[in-house]
Design a protein around this motif. Sequence first.
Motif, PDB file in Angstrom:
ATOM      1  N   SER A  17      35.855 -58.024-104.820  1.00 53.29           N
ATOM      2  CA  SER A  17      37.152 -57.356-104.905  1.00 53.29           C
ATOM      3  C   SER A  17      37.528 -56.863-103.526  1.00 53.29           C
ATOM      4  O   SER A  17      36.709 -56.688-102.661  1.00 53.29           O
ATOM      5  N   GLY A  18      38.816 -56.581-103.336  1.00 53.34           N
ATOM      6  CA  GLY A  18      39.312 -56.133-102.052  1.00 53.34           C
ATOM      7  C   GLY A  18      40.638 -56.795-101.738  1.00 53.34           C
ATOM      8  O   GLY A  18      40.905 -57.905-102.192  1.00 53.34           O
ATOM      9  N   GLN A  19      41.450 -56.114-100.958  1.00 49.56           N
ATOM     10  CA  GLN A  19      42.785 -56.599-100.650  1.00 49.56           C
ATOM     11  C   GLN A  19      42.751 -57.426 -99.370  1.00 49.56           C
ATOM     12  O   GLN A  19      42.379 -56.937 -98.313  1.00 49.56           O
ATOM     13  N   THR A  21      44.318 -59.150 -96.219  1.00 52.33           N
ATOM     14  CA  THR A  21      45.439 -58.905 -95.318  1.00 52.33           C
ATOM     15  C   THR A  21      45.500 -60.026 -94.297  1.00 52.33           C
ATOM     16  O   THR A  21      44.500 -60.312 -93.623  1.00 52.33           O
ATOM     17  N   SER A 167      43.108 -64.472 -93.335  1.00 51.99           N
ATOM     18  CA  SER A 167      43.262 -63.205 -94.042  1.00 51.99           C
ATOM     19  C   SER A 167      41.886 -62.570 -94.178  1.00 51.99           C
ATOM     20  O   SER A 167      40.888 -63.272 -94.374  1.00 51.99           O
ATOM     21  N   VAL A 169      39.347 -58.932 -95.381  1.00 54.35           N
ATOM     22  CA  VAL A 169      39.119 -57.644 -96.034  1.00 54.35           C
ATOM     23  C   VAL A 169      38.273 -56.812 -95.083  1.00 54.35           C
ATOM     24  O   VAL A 169      37.163 -57.221 -94.713  1.00 54.35           O
TER      25      VAL A 169
END
Length: 760
Positions: A17-19, A21, A167, A169
């Motif tokens: 999990s994690g956003q 960017t 991208s 995290v």
Amino acid sequence: MAAKVLFLILGAIAVSSGQLTKVWKLSARELIDYRAYRDITLLHFRVPDQTLTAAFNFTVSEKLVSSQLFSGCDPRKVSLFLKYGSLPVINPDGAKFPNNFSISNRVPMYNAEFQSDEVPVILNVTSPIPGDWFAVAFLSYADPNNDQILQDGLSPNCAAMIESSLSVVITQEVTVILPEEETSRQVDEETQAMTFKFFCDSVPCLLMSYAPRTIPDPQDNNGKCDFQTLCEIEFIPAVDNWYFITVSAPHNGSANPIHFSLTVSFLAHNSTENLRLVNTTILNHLTTDELIYDIALLLKDFQKFWTLVPLVRQSFTAFFTYNFLSEHADDNKGFFSINVGVEELATMQFEVNYVSDIGGTLTFKMKLEESSNLKNVTESLYNVSVVACLSYQSRVIPLFPEELCFNYAGDFSGSYSQINSTSESNRIGTIHVPFPEPGLWFITLKPFCFNIANLPIDCTPDLGTLNVSLIIESNMCTADNCGRFGDCYNYMSGGFMFSTCVCNHGYIGWGCTDDSRVTSLSDLLIAALLLTLSNMFFIPAAVMAIRRKYYTEAFVYTCTMFFSTFYHACDAGEDIYSYCLMRLNVLQFCDFYSAILSLWVTLIAMSDIRGALKSIAHMSGAVGIALGTEYNRTSLWVLVVPALVGIAVMTQSWVWRCKAQRSCYPSKTYWKLYFPPGVLLVAVGLVCYSFLQTKQNYKYVHSAWHIIMALAITFLLPSRKQDRVSGVNCEECVCFPSLKCTTSSWKDNKFIKSICWWKR
């Protein structure tokens, strides 16, 4: 007690999990077919510090460059390789790497194969090393011998364009811990994991699980310890790096928090109490009792003696060219000598700069020098071997007789080289590192003595020190500049420079040393003879043209034979059976130009137009064909346009003559005996030239094209004697409106006037 388990993890992190960017995006770049490393498209990314996961996104699409006869492009296979620090070292063609090339035991490399169908491909890298990452992409390799040789326009002109982005995290929740200070925390199911970091400079040994520069993975099983057990892992650390530790709670459904304390400790050089762990580690690797005892003693010595040899960098003007010398070495010689004791572990460290140093090949070479002491010892007692390990980021320990460079935790094992006193050839050892990663590199040397059974023995009282000469240098391409069968060039892609070999005579490989696909001398000779001697079939065509008084045509056929012969003589023999009368590019232009001009003058001769109109046709064709050949000599239209125009002129002339004579033109004999086989030969030749040629069969098919087109001329070139129009003597009739010509009607008179005007 299973609920109370801590994980002190080594390796890469798998984040569920994690956003993500997006932090990096590259514009579209074109990919081309891979034939050599120069054909790669280089993609550069930069991963931030404390990155948990990096997602490299790649999308390749096909772009139709010119429509012509086609409306779309089919997807093609794409290959991509990705690694940290430097360019990936690859051999998609399966070529052998040169001897002593360090390919394994390098920073891990990731790869993917996919289609250019606009479907995104994502490479997820857990716990990536922060810094520069490089990807090389290209249209997947296929054997070039099977490539079909097509004229431009017979297949869609497509460009494969790759778009890429990065991208990540990133975690900000990292606690800095200090050596010898206890840190207490707790983890549970909700907290999941906690991350700590500490800085390590140049200490000799360290007791703790670790991951240099990256955050360890809670899912990894490496370094797992029970909560009630003191978890200690001894290793030789990388210099000047942050180390990350992850402590996580087990996923067993328990809600009880787990309390733990964390302490980082350093071992002194002369500590012997903690060497028991080293002996235990060795027991897991080695089997015989005798060998265990000897190496355990050596490891104790390693902890006491690290002799650092200081180095000085010397840079040169050429790209990727530099070396490292000892402080007192002669700069002009390029090598330096050191004395290595049996009880010592000689260590050197040097730095490869970021970006500017990574595009060449790093070479380490050592030689065991002869000395009276060494000679006396080897003649009477035993043989001597010097083992060297070249390692990245952290120092390693050479072992013998196992070919290992040991660093306890298996971070980055080194490249192994060994020299010994058994023979003159064995006194020299070499390691080549293509595209070295940036940062600190280490060389560790250790002498060993061994008996006739190749078992190590203690030779400390007898041997003393050994004299070893060393070379540490970087060169463009390879140390020998691609050898006899290659040339070294610098290329730029994506704003970065790199050097690579371009091989000749069928040799392949990183240093042009793989001869598995070299064309044999007999095949080269056959190709040269076929492609040159097949042009001799134009001699009958030229002789026939002279006998029928087609002097311009005969001259063009002779030029075609001449330039085609010398073009292939220059191109076919690969500098072994070749002779270049002038520059290859000039010969190629003349070959294409004269071949198309031969087609044009033959069609004009078949049209049987005379006088000024024939001169205009010859000159306009010569100028137009020269323009087209210079613009794009391999284009289909350079051949098609003159052919279509010539056929149109010939057809119009024949129709007018048929109407004027009220009979078939040319004669029935020409239509029955000469025209059909001539057209058939032309059709077969065009099919061979346009669709059947590959690099493997080129010498046969293209030679057949020469022969077929020369024979076609002998069938298609008309006789000089033409049928005259009934009732009209065109040599006497001036055909002005005031004169009367013998015709059956005004309509026929119109055609005859035109014919008379043409013939005059």
